[in-house]
Motif scaffolding. Structure first.
Motif, PDB file in Angstrom:
ATOM      1  N   GLY A 238       0.631  -1.185  -0.101  1.00  0.00           N
ATOM      2  CA  GLY A 238      -0.075   0.117  -0.038  1.00  0.00           C
ATOM      3  C   GLY A 238       0.917   1.360  -0.034  1.00  0.00           C
ATOM      4  O   GLY A 238       0.323   2.301  -0.304  1.00  0.00           O
ATOM      5  N   SER A 239       2.137   1.241   0.378  1.00  0.00           N
ATOM      6  CA  SER A 239       2.963   2.333   0.359  1.00  0.00           C
ATOM      7  C   SER A 239       2.859   3.124  -1.253  1.00  0.00           C
ATOM      8  O   SER A 239       3.439   4.410  -1.305  1.00  0.00           O
ATOM      9  CB  SER A 239       4.325   2.006   0.858  1.00  0.00           C
ATOM     10  OG  SER A 239       4.260   1.354   2.173  1.00  0.00           O
ATOM     11  N   PHE A 240       2.829   2.180  -2.053  1.00  0.00           N
ATOM     12  CA  PHE A 240       2.930   2.925  -3.477  1.00  0.00           C
ATOM     13  C   PHE A 240       1.938   4.029  -3.674  1.00  0.00           C
ATOM     14  O   PHE A 240       2.082   4.651  -4.785  1.00  0.00           O
ATOM     15  CB  PHE A 240       2.865   1.745  -4.320  1.00  0.00           C
ATOM     16  CG  PHE A 240       3.039   2.062  -5.866  1.00  0.00           C
ATOM     17  CD1 PHE A 240       4.382   2.718  -6.248  1.00  0.00           C
ATOM     18  CD2 PHE A 240       2.070   1.920  -6.958  1.00  0.00           C
ATOM     19  CE1 PHE A 240       4.567   3.327  -7.693  1.00  0.00           C
ATOM     20  CE2 PHE A 240       2.218   2.288  -8.292  1.00  0.00           C
ATOM     21  CZ  PHE A 240       3.503   2.966  -8.618  1.00  0.00           C
ATOM     22  N   GLN A 241       0.759   3.937  -2.913  1.00  0.00           N
ATOM     23  CA  GLN A 241      -0.226   5.147  -3.131  1.00  0.00           C
ATOM     24  C   GLN A 241       0.380   6.301  -2.828  1.00  0.00           C
ATOM     25  O   GLN A 241      -0.084   7.334  -3.489  1.00  0.00           O
ATOM     26  CB  GLN A 241      -1.243   4.697  -2.303  1.00  0.00           C
ATOM     27  CG  GLN A 241      -2.143   3.394  -2.567  1.00  0.00           C
ATOM     28  CD  GLN A 241      -3.290   3.019  -1.524  1.00  0.00           C
ATOM     29  OE1 GLN A 241      -4.120   3.643  -1.545  1.00  0.00           O
ATOM     30  NE2 GLN A 241      -2.781   1.946  -0.740  1.00  0.00           N
ATOM     31  N   GLN A 242       1.437   6.259  -1.954  1.00  0.00           N
ATOM     32  CA  GLN A 242       1.890   7.783  -1.823  1.00  0.00           C
ATOM     33  C   GLN A 242       3.549   7.816  -2.579  1.00  0.00           C
ATOM     34  O   GLN A 242       3.553   8.827  -3.169  1.00  0.00           O
ATOM     35  CB  GLN A 242       2.482   7.876  -0.407  1.00  0.00           C
ATOM     36  CG  GLN A 242       0.968   7.855   0.506  1.00  0.00           C
ATOM     37  CD  GLN A 242       0.042   9.193   0.355  1.00  0.00           C
ATOM     38  OE1 GLN A 242       0.945  10.200  -0.361  1.00  0.00           O
ATOM     39  NE2 GLN A 242      -1.072   9.146   0.702  1.00  0.00           N
ATOM     40  N   SER A 243       4.031   6.613  -2.730  1.00  0.00           N
ATOM     41  CA  SER A 243       5.447   6.580  -3.011  1.00  0.00           C
ATOM     42  C   SER A 243       5.580   6.870  -4.764  1.00  0.00           C
ATOM     43  O   SER A 243       6.431   7.252  -5.267  1.00  0.00           O
ATOM     44  CB  SER A 243       6.182   5.488  -2.541  1.00  0.00           C
ATOM     45  OG  SER A 243       6.062   4.326  -3.300  1.00  0.00           O
ATOM     46  N   VAL A 244       4.446   6.666  -5.414  1.00  0.00           N
ATOM     47  CA  VAL A 244       4.423   6.683  -6.805  1.00  0.00           C
ATOM     48  C   VAL A 244       4.895   8.110  -7.013  1.00  0.00           C
ATOM     49  O   VAL A 244       5.441   8.538  -8.159  1.00  0.00           O
ATOM     50  CB  VAL A 244       2.929   6.615  -7.445  1.00  0.00           C
ATOM     51  CG1 VAL A 244       1.940   7.637  -6.772  1.00  0.00           C
ATOM     52  CG2 VAL A 244       2.895   6.713  -8.919  1.00  0.00           C
ATOM     53  N   PRO A 276      -7.470  -5.695  -2.079  1.00  0.00           N
ATOM     54  CA  PRO A 276      -6.567  -4.787  -1.773  1.00  0.00           C
ATOM     55  C   PRO A 276      -5.411  -4.523  -2.862  1.00  0.00           C
ATOM     56  O   PRO A 276      -5.134  -3.254  -2.917  1.00  0.00           O
ATOM     57  CB  PRO A 276      -6.052  -5.427  -0.690  1.00  0.00           C
ATOM     58  CG  PRO A 276      -7.091  -6.253  -0.134  1.00  0.00           C
ATOM     59  CD  PRO A 276      -7.557  -6.998  -1.423  1.00  0.00           C
ATOM     60  N   GLY A 277      -5.209  -5.303  -3.640  1.00  0.00           N
ATOM     61  CA  GLY A 277      -4.138  -5.265  -4.754  1.00  0.00           C
ATOM     62  C   GLY A 277      -4.885  -4.200  -5.529  1.00  0.00           C
ATOM     63  O   GLY A 277      -4.399  -3.237  -6.207  1.00  0.00           O
ATOM     64  N   LEU A 278      -6.040  -4.369  -6.027  1.00  0.00           N
ATOM     65  CA  LEU A 278      -6.419  -3.386  -7.271  1.00  0.00           C
ATOM     66  C   LEU A 278      -6.970  -2.080  -6.515  1.00  0.00           C
ATOM     67  O   LEU A 278      -6.743  -1.260  -7.144  1.00  0.00           O
ATOM     68  CB  LEU A 278      -8.158  -4.010  -7.569  1.00  0.00           C
ATOM     69  CG  LEU A 278      -7.846  -5.344  -8.510  1.00  0.00           C
ATOM     70  CD1 LEU A 278      -9.220  -5.919  -8.741  1.00  0.00           C
ATOM     71  CD2 LEU A 278      -7.128  -4.883  -9.835  1.00  0.00           C
ATOM     72  N   ALA A 279      -7.040  -2.135  -5.242  1.00  0.00           N
ATOM     73  CA  ALA A 279      -7.153  -0.777  -4.483  1.00  0.00           C
ATOM     74  C   ALA A 279      -6.184   0.146  -4.449  1.00  0.00           C
ATOM     75  O   ALA A 279      -6.166   1.050  -4.811  1.00  0.00           O
ATOM     76  CB  ALA A 279      -7.896  -0.860  -3.052  1.00  0.00           C
TER      77      ALA A 279
END
Length: 372
Positions: A238-244, A276-279
């Motif tokens: 889920g960190s990728f939602q920010q780290s993108v 969760p992965g798709l979210a």
């Protein structure tokens, strides 16, 4: 019902019943009072009163009086929400009318705020739950609490007494554009750094949700003479939602300019095929767009390879793997996938099944990249 009902009931009884309905404790968010509850409250008031010739008539009259007083709302007589087991029919349930809260004094509009909080003067409303937090922020600004950077949770304890409360507030109205920011509070970033490697291919990035597929893909790419990607990254769940957003700095780096040289065209993403992965993917795509980055799109070859791996006789699990913990989900996240993949994966997800990213192997990666 009038002050002197013609059925002979003492008006004081009816008023007491109405007040009991007004004060009746319901579960949070509930406004419905069942017929069983109505009978129970009626019995408490009228049980020992003399001269009740017909209990149903008196209850119905009492309910009509409560409706006239704005305490409840009866269902329409033409509807099905009436109990016809006796005469007169009684409502099987009633809706309690919400009592509006008294207008709150806009104390924040009459206060002298430091410049960083003057936007509060323009607010018409302010949630009472935010009062104490804003006063602590004001105190912190005046006393220079934020001079030194601190972890988000440290700042949360300082301002709210709870190490996680500030993280919740960050997604609320107080942190909208033009209001508070983590930078104002001098919070150290809580975003996991985006682990990545510039491998020197075309201006396309490939991101994996999980560490093992990332490590495998990186090892395979390093051995290829022709690499289909210029950057490979580990999203960290889920960190990728920010780290993108880190792709802005990656493209500005000297190493990227030397090995790739052109602005990124797109960011291919591979994650678990579950809710969760798709979210994660859908949220990362939205935040990339907000940051002016190229689109985050499905790495289609990877997803087809993951699904096909379920048919391997050594695995033989065409319906997908069982989900241990079912969580709430938004079916709208499915739209991040193209329509053909949606049709293939949706039945699995609705049946509490999933396809893990770890279905990828060295052979499936090489076969996929040979087609690019």
């Amino acid at each position: 019902m009038s002050e002197s009902p013609n059925n002979g009931a003492d008006p004081r009884w009816t008023k007491e019943f109405t007040e009991r309905l007004r004060q009746l404790e319901l579960r949070p968010g509930r406004v419905i009072i069942s017929l069983d509850q109505l009978h129970a409250e009626f019995t408490q008031v009228f049980a020992h009163r003399p001269g009740i010739p017909d209990r149903r008539v008196w209850l119905l009259d009492a309910l009509r009086y409560a409706e006239q007083q704005g305490v409840i709302r009866l269902p329409t007589q033409k509807g099905k929400l009436w109990d016809p087991s006796g005469q007169p029919p009684l409502p099987s349930r009633v809706r309690r009318v919400a009592v509006p809260k008294p207008a709150r004094e806009a104390w924040w509009r009459t206060r002298y705020w430091p410049p960083e909080l003057e936007w509060l003067l323009d607010l018409e409303t302010l949630d009472e739950a935010h009062d104490a937090f804003l006063l602590r922020v004001e105190q912190g600004l005046k006393e220079c609490w934020f001079k030194d950077a601190a972890p988000l949770r440290h700042r949360s304890i300082q301002l709210t007494g709870d190490d996680k409360r500030l993280g919740v507030l960050l997604d609320g109205v107080l942190f909208k554009k033009g209001r508070l920011t983590p930078a104002l509070l001098n919070c150290a970033s809580d975003t996991l750094p985006l682990a990545h490697e510039v491998v020197g291919g075309p201006p396309v990035a490939l991101v994996f949700e999980n560490k093992e597929p990332y490590n495998l893909a990186l090892a395979v790419l390093r051995a290829l003479a022709r690499r289909p990607y210029g950057v490979v990254a580990f999203g960290g769940g889920g960190s990728f939602q920010q780290s993108v957003r880190a792709f802005t700095d990656i493209q500005a780096s000297e190493l990227y300019r030397q090995r790739v040289g052109q602005p990124l065209q797109r960011i291919d993403y591979v994650g678990d095929l579950d809710w969760p992965g798709l979210a994660i993917a859908a949220q990362a795509a939205r935040r990339a767009q907000e940051a002016g980055l190229p689109p985050v799109v499905p790495a289609l070859g990877a997803y087809h390879a993951m699904l096909n791996a379920l048919l391997d006789p050594r695995i033989n699990c065409p319906e997908g793997l069982a989900v241990q913990d079912t969580k709430t989900h938004r079916r709208s996240h499915l739209t991040w996938l193209p329509e053909d993949l949606q049709k293939r994966i949706e039945p699995m997800l609705l049946n509490n099944r999933r396809v893990p990213e770890e279905m990828l192997t060295e052979r499936s990666l090489r076969d996929w990249w040979a087609t690019l």
